[in-house]
Design a protein around this motif. Structure first.
Motif, PDB file in Angstrom:
ATOM      1  N   GLU A  74       0.845  -1.271  -0.098  1.00 29.83           N
ATOM      2  CA  GLU A  74      -0.062   0.135   0.033  1.00 29.83           C
ATOM      3  C   GLU A  74       0.738   1.294   0.025  1.00 29.83           C
ATOM      4  O   GLU A  74       0.534   2.160  -0.832  1.00 29.83           O
ATOM      5  CB  GLU A  74      -1.102  -0.053   1.321  1.00 29.83           C
ATOM      6  CG  GLU A  74      -2.058  -1.212   1.203  1.00 29.83           C
ATOM      7  CD  GLU A  74      -2.862  -0.911  -0.061  1.00 29.83           C
ATOM      8  OE1 GLU A  74      -2.977   0.307  -0.262  1.00 29.83           O
ATOM      9  OE2 GLU A  74      -3.948  -1.923  -0.545  1.00 29.83           O
ATOM     10  N   LEU A  75       1.864   1.062   0.664  1.00 31.88           N
ATOM     11  CA  LEU A  75       2.841   2.185   0.853  1.00 31.88           C
ATOM     12  C   LEU A  75       3.389   2.477  -0.627  1.00 31.88           C
ATOM     13  O   LEU A  75       3.782   3.816  -0.761  1.00 31.88           O
ATOM     14  CB  LEU A  75       3.945   2.305   1.956  1.00 31.88           C
ATOM     15  CG  LEU A  75       4.964   3.317   2.293  1.00 31.88           C
ATOM     16  CD1 LEU A  75       4.001   4.563   2.766  1.00 31.88           C
ATOM     17  CD2 LEU A  75       5.808   2.959   3.202  1.00 31.88           C
ATOM     18  N   ASP A  76       4.022   1.535  -1.036  1.00 32.44           N
ATOM     19  CA  ASP A  76       4.563   1.697  -2.468  1.00 32.44           C
ATOM     20  C   ASP A  76       3.505   2.255  -3.636  1.00 32.44           C
ATOM     21  O   ASP A  76       3.874   3.156  -4.354  1.00 32.44           O
ATOM     22  CB  ASP A  76       4.850   0.385  -3.135  1.00 32.44           C
ATOM     23  CG  ASP A  76       6.308  -0.179  -2.406  1.00 32.44           C
ATOM     24  OD1 ASP A  76       7.120   0.412  -1.666  1.00 32.44           O
ATOM     25  OD2 ASP A  76       6.214  -1.370  -2.423  1.00 32.44           O
ATOM     26  N   LYS A  77       2.353   1.915  -3.360  1.00 31.94           N
ATOM     27  CA  LYS A  77       1.063   2.738  -4.245  1.00 31.94           C
ATOM     28  C   LYS A  77       1.271   3.954  -4.084  1.00 31.94           C
ATOM     29  O   LYS A  77       1.205   5.026  -4.970  1.00 31.94           O
ATOM     30  CB  LYS A  77      -0.071   1.991  -3.991  1.00 31.94           C
ATOM     31  CG  LYS A  77      -0.261   0.442  -4.468  1.00 31.94           C
ATOM     32  CD  LYS A  77      -1.610  -0.111  -4.019  1.00 31.94           C
ATOM     33  CE  LYS A  77      -1.607  -1.660  -4.383  1.00 31.94           C
ATOM     34  NZ  LYS A  77      -3.077  -2.143  -4.082  1.00 31.94           N
ATOM     35  N   VAL A  78       1.150   4.372  -2.816  1.00 32.64           N
ATOM     36  CA  VAL A  78       1.194   5.742  -2.428  1.00 32.64           C
ATOM     37  C   VAL A  78       2.391   6.498  -2.965  1.00 32.64           C
ATOM     38  O   VAL A  78       2.143   7.893  -3.574  1.00 32.64           O
ATOM     39  CB  VAL A  78       0.966   6.263  -0.885  1.00 32.64           C
ATOM     40  CG1 VAL A  78       1.198   7.606  -0.551  1.00 32.64           C
ATOM     41  CG2 VAL A  78      -0.193   5.658  -0.265  1.00 32.64           C
ATOM     42  N   LEU A  79       3.405   6.063  -2.830  1.00 31.16           N
ATOM     43  CA  LEU A  79       4.769   6.719  -3.189  1.00 31.16           C
ATOM     44  C   LEU A  79       4.748   6.914  -4.835  1.00 31.16           C
ATOM     45  O   LEU A  79       5.142   7.760  -5.397  1.00 31.16           O
ATOM     46  CB  LEU A  79       5.893   5.975  -2.629  1.00 31.16           C
ATOM     47  CG  LEU A  79       6.281   5.983  -1.283  1.00 31.16           C
ATOM     48  CD1 LEU A  79       7.476   4.970  -0.986  1.00 31.16           C
ATOM     49  CD2 LEU A  79       6.563   7.271  -0.619  1.00 31.16           C
ATOM     50  N   HIS A  80       4.166   5.743  -5.516  1.00 30.80           N
ATOM     51  CA  HIS A  80       4.247   6.066  -6.916  1.00 30.80           C
ATOM     52  C   HIS A  80       3.143   6.844  -7.334  1.00 30.80           C
ATOM     53  O   HIS A  80       3.632   7.746  -8.225  1.00 30.80           O
ATOM     54  CB  HIS A  80       3.853   4.311  -7.392  1.00 30.80           C
ATOM     55  CG  HIS A  80       3.658   4.423  -8.858  1.00 30.80           C
ATOM     56  ND1 HIS A  80       4.680   4.591  -9.798  1.00 30.80           N
ATOM     57  CD2 HIS A  80       2.517   4.352  -9.780  1.00 30.80           C
ATOM     58  CE1 HIS A  80       4.163   4.565 -11.312  1.00 30.80           C
ATOM     59  NE2 HIS A  80       2.801   4.371 -11.090  1.00 30.80           N
ATOM     60  N   LYS A  81       2.035   6.986  -6.694  1.00 34.77           N
ATOM     61  CA  LYS A  81       1.138   8.110  -7.145  1.00 34.77           C
ATOM     62  C   LYS A  81       1.749   9.428  -6.871  1.00 34.77           C
ATOM     63  O   LYS A  81       1.611  10.169  -7.569  1.00 34.77           O
ATOM     64  CB  LYS A  81      -0.216   7.694  -6.416  1.00 34.77           C
ATOM     65  CG  LYS A  81      -1.078   6.785  -6.759  1.00 34.77           C
ATOM     66  CD  LYS A  81      -2.336   6.724  -6.328  1.00 34.77           C
ATOM     67  CE  LYS A  81      -3.318   5.693  -6.820  1.00 34.77           C
ATOM     68  NZ  LYS A  81      -4.743   5.812  -6.353  1.00 34.77           N
ATOM     69  N   PHE A  82       2.485   9.751  -5.704  1.00 31.89           N
ATOM     70  CA  PHE A  82       3.173  10.998  -5.521  1.00 31.89           C
ATOM     71  C   PHE A  82       4.232  11.395  -6.693  1.00 31.89           C
ATOM     72  O   PHE A  82       3.883  12.444  -7.155  1.00 31.89           O
ATOM     73  CB  PHE A  82       4.128  10.786  -3.997  1.00 31.89           C
ATOM     74  CG  PHE A  82       3.011  11.442  -2.882  1.00 31.89           C
ATOM     75  CD1 PHE A  82       2.663  12.871  -2.771  1.00 31.89           C
ATOM     76  CD2 PHE A  82       2.739  10.620  -1.935  1.00 31.89           C
ATOM     77  CE1 PHE A  82       1.925  13.226  -1.895  1.00 31.89           C
ATOM     78  CE2 PHE A  82       1.756  10.849  -0.983  1.00 31.89           C
ATOM     79  CZ  PHE A  82       1.662  12.336  -0.841  1.00 31.89           C
ATOM     80  N   LEU A  83       4.938  10.299  -7.042  1.00 37.13           N
ATOM     81  CA  LEU A  83       6.001  10.549  -7.833  1.00 37.13           C
ATOM     82  C   LEU A  83       5.171  10.865  -9.457  1.00 37.13           C
ATOM     83  O   LEU A  83       5.302  12.042 -10.016  1.00 37.13           O
ATOM     84  CB  LEU A  83       6.769   9.354  -8.195  1.00 37.13           C
ATOM     85  CG  LEU A  83       7.927   9.655  -9.207  1.00 37.13           C
ATOM     86  CD1 LEU A  83       8.849  10.670  -8.826  1.00 37.13           C
ATOM     87  CD2 LEU A  83       8.640   8.161  -9.260  1.00 37.13           C
ATOM     88  N   THR A  84       3.899  10.221  -9.787  1.00 30.88           N
ATOM     89  CA  THR A  84       3.451  10.224 -10.972  1.00 30.88           C
ATOM     90  C   THR A  84       2.598  11.572 -10.918  1.00 30.88           C
ATOM     91  O   THR A  84       2.885  12.559 -11.904  1.00 30.88           O
ATOM     92  CB  THR A  84       2.376   9.421 -11.112  1.00 30.88           C
ATOM     93  OG1 THR A  84       3.178   8.148 -11.285  1.00 30.88           O
ATOM     94  CG2 THR A  84       1.628   9.289 -12.509  1.00 30.88           C
ATOM     95  N   TYR A  85       2.115  12.104  -9.712  1.00 32.48           N
ATOM     96  CA  TYR A  85       1.322  13.305  -9.577  1.00 32.48           C
ATOM     97  C   TYR A  85       2.378  14.322  -9.784  1.00 32.48           C
ATOM     98  O   TYR A  85       1.876  15.585 -10.429  1.00 32.48           O
ATOM     99  CB  TYR A  85       0.585  13.332  -8.234  1.00 32.48           C
ATOM    100  CG  TYR A  85      -0.098  14.537  -7.927  1.00 32.48           C
ATOM    101  CD1 TYR A  85      -1.333  14.927  -8.608  1.00 32.48           C
ATOM    102  CD2 TYR A  85       0.498  15.592  -7.064  1.00 32.48           C
ATOM    103  CE1 TYR A  85      -1.894  16.167  -8.324  1.00 32.48           C
ATOM    104  CE2 TYR A  85      -0.181  16.642  -6.941  1.00 32.48           C
ATOM    105  CZ  TYR A  85      -1.301  17.142  -7.438  1.00 32.48           C
ATOM    106  OH  TYR A  85      -1.981  18.220  -7.415  1.00 32.48           O
ATOM    107  N   GLY A  86       3.353  14.236  -9.174  1.00 33.41           N
ATOM    108  CA  GLY A  86       4.277  15.526  -9.140  1.00 33.41           C
ATOM    109  C   GLY A  86       4.914  15.712 -10.521  1.00 33.41           C
ATOM    110  O   GLY A  86       4.847  17.070 -11.097  1.00 33.41           O
TER     111      GLY A  86
END
Length: 457
Positions: A74-86
């Motif tokens: 779940e944490l990896d999903k959040v970090l990936h979304k943060f990176l993509t969103y940025g």
């Protein structure tokens, strides 16, 4: 529980968790203690009546690893979304700025020509406003989606781990809630001061109505002022402080002042042949340190031979290593904290690190106590029901365990030195008295129990 002055109240945590300290009184693992590993621990305590094995089987260990993996996914999903969103956010805003810039140039050109706004430009402006609105709405929607992903991490933690960690101890072992809150607030304020976040610390003091006097703040203010200068490679404030505290630094066998002078000398060497005379003149500062640092002084003076050729291409190129600045910051922090009576690490960070080690063990012990229905096992405020090994980093106290009763001494049961030199606990002394006389269990030498003297480590 008495806290060590070098670590504040958090040092007492190391004592209460049973961390053995340096010195002759530090015991080996003993009956009445628990030796805990990551997945296995053996509890041997008279309070439990007999030895109890706390052991996780292979399937239990696999279950714990799977729980950690679930949270990690779940944490990896959040970090990936943060990176993509940025990345998406940056790209969208750049395109929008470029589009608005072009439109602005066209409007400026039309204004210079004095022509009225054409229908085409009006349409383009309407489209630009719509595009800006759509972009902002899309970024806001994506940001809201990230919030939901973050909340899923919290739910995964709650689902896979025991959230009732407060239940590992009884409320009876703590002081009043007001006292707990005051201690916690003070620990946070001290941590903020030590980390250089002075404005945040002041704001917390105002909001919590915590009264912190200037004498408490002053050492942290001075420490951070000098460290900020060192980070900017300004040696002046640190040298001034070291010279003013020279005698106390010598008593600590500190090499801080020498290292500061050496670093200043190296900076002069880095200036090339033009700084040679200034460097030779500055070398006089090494005279008081010649006996203790003779070899290092010889190396620095030998580097002068290669000054015209360039030190970076000489056998003395290591003198220009940037790691010397990190080393001097570490040395100054350690020695200054020793002089000012502060801990190198804040009590809050020490307590947090100790708690991370102790909490899993305490939760295992809680399960054992509930299973065995051993109520009242933890009845002392100044110690845990088991001994938890925190490692050398958290050794703040010398801890003495009575060799007769195999129990750690405390304020109510202090160590007593007999005439013959052997040390036992007061409880052991009282139990060994026979007919008003005491026979040492080691010598054995007969003596008067009243001749025993309390020892404070």
């Amino acid at each position: 529980m008495t806290a060590a002055p070098e670590a504040g109240w958090a040092a007492g945590l190391g004592d209460s968790l049973g961390a053995p300290g340096p010195g002759c009184g530090a015991p080996r693992p003993k009956p009445g203690a628990v030796v805990c590993h990551t997945l296995q621990g053996l509890v041997e305590s008279p309070r439990f009546g007999r030895p109890i094995l706390v052991h996780l089987t292979g399937s239990e260990a696999e279950a714990i690893m799977e729980q950690c993996a679930c949270v990690e996914r779940e944490l990896d999903k959040v970090l990936h979304k943060f990176l993509t969103y940025g990345q998406h956010c940056e790209q969208s805003l750049e395109e929008l700025l470029h589009y608005v810039g072009q439109l602005r140039a066209e409007l400026a050109s039309a204004a210079l020509q004095g022509t009225p706004l054409s229908a085409t430009l009006s349409l383009v402006m309407s489209q630009c406003c719509r595009k800006i609105k759509d972009t902002v709405q899309k970024l806001a929607s994506d940001h809201k989606d990230i919030h939901s992903s973050v909340s899923r991490v919290g739910k995964a933690i709650d689902r896979n781990f025991d959230s009732e960690i407060c239940g590992v101890v009884s409320d009876a072992v703590w002081d009043s809630r007001e006292k707990q809150q005051q201690i916690l607030q003070m620990a946070i304020v001290e941590h903020l001061y030590q980390q250089g976040m002075l404005s945040v610390a002041e704001e917390l003091c105002q909001e919590s109505t915590l009264n912190v006097d200037l004498d408490f703040k002053q050492p942290f203010l001075e420490l951070n002022r000098i460290l900020e200068a060192l980070h900017e490679q300004d040696l002046g404030p640190a040298l001034e402080w070291a010279v003013s505290h020279r005698q106390r630094l010598l008593e600590l066998n500190s090499s801080l002042e020498f290292k500061l002078h050496r670093l200043h000398f190296i900076r002069l060497l880095a200036g090339g042949p033009e700084k040679q005379l200034e460097a030779l003149s500055y070398a006089r500062h090494f005279q008081p340190f010649a006996r203790l640092h003779q070899r290092e002084i010889q190396v620095m003076m030998g580097s002068l031979v290669y000054l015209r050729l360039g030190l970076e291409k000489s056998p003395y190129c290591h003198l220009l290593d940037s790691s010397h600045w990190a080393e001097i910051c570490e040395t100054f922090t350690r020695d200054a904290c020793s002089l000012l009576g502060l801990s190198v690490e804040s009590p809050l960070s020490v307590s947090f690190a100790s708690g991370c080690v102790a909490l899993p063990v305490l939760m295992n012990i809680k399960a054992v106590i509930e299973q065995r229905q051993c109520t009242g096992v933890w009845s002392h405020k100044d110690e845990l029901p088991i001994e938890i090994e925190l490692g050398m980093k958290c050794w703040y106290h010398s801890v003495f365990a009575c060799p007769i009763l195999r129990q750690q001494t405390s304020d109510s049961n202090p160590p007593i030195k007999l005439i013959c030199g052997h040390v036992i606990s007061r409880d052991a002394l009282n139990k060994l008295i026979n007919g008003g006389k005491l026979k040492c269990p080691y010598c054995p030498m007969e003596q008067n129990p009243a001749d025993g003297k309390r020892i404070i480590f």
